[in-house]
Enzyme design. Structure first.
Site, mmCIF file in Angstrom:
data_model
loop_
_atom_site.group_PDB
_atom_site.id
_atom_site.type_symbol
_atom_site.label_atom_id
_atom_site.label_comp_id
_atom_site.label_asym_id
_atom_site.label_seq_id
_atom_site.Cartn_x
_atom_site.Cartn_y
_atom_site.Cartn_z
ATOM 1 N N HIS A 177 0.825 -1.208 0.000
ATOM 2 C CA HIS A 177 0.000 0.000 0.000
ATOM 3 C C HIS A 177 0.858 1.256 0.000
ATOM 4 O O HIS A 177 0.691 2.155 -0.832
ATOM 5 C CB HIS A 177 -0.920 -0.013 1.229
ATOM 6 C CG HIS A 177 -1.757 1.219 1.379
ATOM 7 N ND1 HIS A 177 -3.077 1.264 1.017
ATOM 8 C CD2 HIS A 177 -1.458 2.458 1.848
ATOM 9 C CE1 HIS A 177 -3.559 2.474 1.252
ATOM 10 N NE2 HIS A 177 -2.592 3.218 1.766
ATOM 11 N N GLU A 178 1.788 1.329 0.942
ATOM 12 C CA GLU A 178 2.590 2.548 1.057
ATOM 13 C C GLU A 178 3.502 2.746 -0.147
ATOM 14 O O GLU A 178 3.759 3.883 -0.553
ATOM 15 C CB GLU A 178 3.399 2.539 2.358
ATOM 16 C CG GLU A 178 2.550 2.569 3.623
ATOM 17 C CD GLU A 178 1.566 3.737 3.673
ATOM 18 O OE1 GLU A 178 1.839 4.781 3.039
ATOM 19 O OE2 GLU A 178 0.525 3.610 4.344
ATOM 20 N N HIS A 210 1.804 4.695 -2.781
ATOM 21 C CA HIS A 210 1.960 6.148 -2.637
ATOM 22 C C HIS A 210 3.321 6.598 -3.165
ATOM 23 O O HIS A 210 3.440 7.634 -3.826
ATOM 24 C CB HIS A 210 1.846 6.541 -1.168
ATOM 25 C CG HIS A 210 0.465 6.466 -0.617
ATOM 26 N ND1 HIS A 210 -0.586 7.176 -1.132
ATOM 27 C CD2 HIS A 210 -0.040 5.764 0.434
ATOM 28 C CE1 HIS A 210 -1.680 6.922 -0.436
ATOM 29 N NE2 HIS A 210 -1.376 6.065 0.511
ATOM 30 N N HIS A 220 3.312 6.881 -6.842
ATOM 31 C CA HIS A 220 2.567 8.071 -7.259
ATOM 32 C C HIS A 220 3.487 9.294 -7.235
ATOM 33 O O HIS A 220 3.426 10.164 -8.116
ATOM 34 C CB HIS A 220 1.376 8.274 -6.320
ATOM 35 C CG HIS A 220 0.313 9.164 -6.863
ATOM 36 N ND1 HIS A 220 -0.808 9.515 -6.138
ATOM 37 C CD2 HIS A 220 0.181 9.798 -8.052
ATOM 38 C CE1 HIS A 220 -1.576 10.303 -6.865
ATOM 39 N NE2 HIS A 220 -1.001 10.493 -8.025
#
Length: 736
Positions: free
Chosen positions: A526-527, A530, A533
């Site tokens: 998940h992290e 980021h 991104h």
């Protein structure tokens, strides 16, 4: 917690002047004219002040190039005493740059006003990018003290900009020409956003209103810091000390070993210590047979900030909520939620409540069914008690084992930190062609930090990635991603991003590897979503870079990234037993898939209760402090929350909304999850590593950051708006 993405005060730190409206992001606070000059050194010897100031400038690393690879911060040269002078000088420099824009005799245009503002504040961005990352990841008493001193300076500086009528008139003049100007989409959005920041920042208020807004902003900034400090202190102060081995019954050995290490660190050698950090609380509540101790630790966790002591947060948060409501109304909004959501994709609190109301009934019904099943198990064991909140994890695990012959401890040998990182990097390589290589020669802010160089498939350097994975007292709880520097094009040169993932895994004892539960491994994916991104950003303006997007959109790329962790060919690549090298058996993968929808009633209700609590606080129009305990109780009663489930965060330690950037925005995770579930449908339809789909996702979502309207970007990728059904199916709340 997974999805806790951006450090609470640092989301906008790379944005120079283009500041977020969130009241707790200190880069969006700033300068008083009387305090803008860096003070001369006081040496008491009659030394020339100019010489003293020159020495100060020479010795302060913020005033010079880092002279490191890709200008990574020179952490080894930065000392606590460097921050305050650098902040003050940065504020002064930005003030001078803004004044130059105002004094420009040429007519206002996009380049000399809007772009000039975007480029201003380089030193302030530089010092903020380091300082606010460290106050979250490696804080100290000195840093916390500086933070309190800097907060009003930043708040005042921000107001000096957004309440400056002469500057606003130049911005307004450009804005009024927007239909005639030839601007690309990113420039159009920068112009729109700049004008909105002024209007939302009080530029249209009269002098009395502007003076009141300054006071409100300063008070809000101080209270946000106080709230966060109180939560950190409460979290660090509590410890459950166990001195009888019998009281450890049910706990896995690795959990016991970590508790023994914690005991030594906290001055209790030969005993075991559990804390209110999530990596300590969750396994204890899940596996400990001693119900009395489960209750004690659970209450220690949910009563943080609610103990009527020096760190009590009830008055702090009540005043904070009231001041936010007062500020919103001063600016012409019914409530703080209306003010915040105007700039989100949701637009209004009514739209958010409507979304939640579509999901809440099914989630609550599922939670009730789960509760009944657990009570049936308790009764079958001959126990004479009703299920309580501190029993939920324990009996949920028992049922999971009985139903699926599965618990998360079975997966841990296959998810070492090292192997899971390999899986994350493998997935990114398969999707986007990038490579992530560890380098031990790069600067870092703590010995725990790992440093990586990220390259594109053509060999060009994309940026630097930091991984900070272990829990420590100087780090706030949760998991997040942030930037020491955001990607941007400056003077025609692309500045590569420097991105960090911060998590809180328990450090293993002895020479054992760090083994992750299935959920903890998911957090790593998940992290890094980021991080991708931010790393793959390809925009011109720093304020539009990477994760500089609406809060209810920022979780979307990370939610998508999680999906690859459970794909068989990805698991086969990295999910290998840390001792034997055996790939995780397909039978265990099947159990994981079967169990993935288990307990989703609880998980969804726990999260949504916190979401509703956030919205209730910030949709209120009351401008006087309310009784925090009574308000929370009424909110939970109105939503029909069952007593066996507490909100994921209660008001007194709800750092996301009272000291982080998620006020009126905690709903963002599920809003983004709808996008994430729908987006992964596109990958499933075309093949999870389909090059065309991955390219479309990279070019329309990851590279574009906040340079265009997020809804338009999503449609460009998917060809349609996101549907809610994939999310409901993924959580078992809708029949397949």
């Amino acid at each position: 917690m997974k999805g806790m993405t951006l450090s609470p005060v640092a989301l906008a730190l790379g944005l120079a002047l283009t500041l977020s409206a969130c009241d707790n992001q200190p880069v969006s606070q700033s300068d008083t004219s009387a305090q803008t000059q860096a003070p001369a050194l006081q040496n008491g010897t009659g030394t020339n002040p100019a010489a003293a100031k020159a020495k100060q400038t020479r010795d302060n690393p913020f005033f010079q190039p880092w002279n490191t690879y890709l200008e990574i911060p020179a952490f080894d040269r930065i000392k606590s005493e460097h921050y305050l002078p650098a902040f003050k000088q940065g504020i002064a420099e930005r003030k001078a740059e803004i004044q130059a824009i105002i004094d420009n005799p040429a007519a206002a245009d996009f380049a000399n006003t809007i772009e000039a503002m975007e480029r201003s504040g380089a030193l302030l961005t530089k010092v903020s990018g380091v300082f606010y990352n460290l106050t979250s990841a490696d804080t100290s008493a000195e840093l916390q003290k500086i933070s309190k001193e800097v907060s009003p300076l930043l708040s005042s500086s921000r107001d000096d900009i957004y309440l400056n009528n002469a500057l606003f008139q130049r911005v307004k003049a450009v804005y009024q020409q927007k239909e005639q100007l030839v601007l690309n989409p990113a420039q159009q959005k920068l112009l729109e956003d700049t004008y909105k920041r002024f209007s939302r920042g009080g530029a249209n208020l009269d002098d009395a209103g502007k003076a009141e807004l300054r006071k409100l902003n300063e008070a809000i900034g101080k209270l946000s810091l106080e709230f966060g400090d109180n939560v950190l202190a409460e979290t660090n102060d509590f410890e459950l000390v166990i001195d009888k081995q019998a009281d450890l019954a049910g706990l896995p050995q690795d959990v016991i070993d970590v508790a023994a290490q914690a005991a030594i660190k906290r001055g209790h050698p030969g005993k075991w210590v559990f804390t209110t950090q999530r990596p300590s609380v969750t396994p204890f509540l899940t596996y400990a047979d001693n119900r009395e101790l489960r209750e004690k630790l659970y209450k220690g966790y949910i009563e943080r900030g609610n103990n009527d002591n020096a760190h009590d947060n009830k008055k702090v948060l009540a005043e904070l909520a009231a001041l936010r409501a007062k500020r919103a109304q001063l600016l012409g909004y019914p409530s703080h939620a209306h003010y915040v959501l105007e700039e989100r994709t949701a637009k209004t609190p009514e739209n958010v409540y409507a979304l939640l109301d579509k999901i809440w009934p099914a989630a609550l019904a599922q939670a009730e069914a789960e509760k009944a099943e657990m009570q049936k198990l308790i009764d079958s064991e001959g126990k004479d008690f009703k299920l309580a909140a501190w029993d939920w994890w324990y009996y949920a695990d028992k049922i999971r084992v009985a139903k699926y012959s599965f618990n998360e401890q079975q997966t841990k040998p296959y998810f070492s930190l090292e192997n899971t990182l390999k899986g994350v990097f493998y997935t990114a390589n398969r999707l986007y062609g990038i490579s992530v290589t560890e380098r031990d020669d790069l600067p870092k802010y703590h010995p725990d930090v790992r440093t990586f160089e990220v390259k594109d498939k053509d060999g060009s350097v994309i940026g630097i990635f930091f991984g900070d994975y272990y829990v420590r007292d100087s780090k706030r709880g949760g998991a997040w991603s942030n930037a020491y520097r955001r990607q941007a094009v400056v003077d025609g040169v692309n500045e590569q991003p420097i991105i960090v993932n911060v998590l809180n895994y328990p450090r293993p004892g002895g020479d054992e590897p760090t083994l992750l539960t299935f959920d903890e491994a998911g957090t790593l994916f998940h992290e890094f979503g980021h991080a991708l991104h931010a790393l793959l950003s390809k925009v011109e303006y720093r304020s539009q870079s990477g994760t500089s997007v609406p809060r209810d959109y920022v979780e979307f790329p990370s939610q998508v990234m999680e999906n690859w962790m459970t794909q068989p060919d990805v698991l086969a690549h990295f999910a290998k037993h840390y001792q034997t090298g055996e790939v995780i058996p397909l039978s265990l993968v099947d159990k994981i898939r079967a169990a993935s929808k288990f307990n989703q009633g609880f998980a969804t209700v726990e999260y949504m209760a916190a979401t509703k609590l956030d919205l209730d606080w910030h949709s209120s129009s009351v401008t006087e402090p309310q009784d925090a305990a009574a308000f929370e109780q009424q909110s939970l009663s109105n939503m029909g929350l069952i007593s066996e489930i507490a909100p994921r965060y209660r008001s007194t330690y709800f750092s996301h909304i009272f000291s982080g950037g998620y006020s009126a925005g905690y709903y963002s995770y599920i809003w983004s999850d709808i996008l994430g579930a729908d987006a992964f449908e596109a990958f499933k339809e075309n093949g999870i590593f389909d090059p065309a789909t991955a390219k479309a996702f990279r070019s329309n979502i990851l590279e574009r950051g906040g340079s265009e309207d997020p809804t338009a970007l999503y449609k460009a990728f998917r060809g349609q708006e996101a549907a809610i059904e994939p999310l409901l199916r993924s959580r078992g709340l809708l029949a397949e």
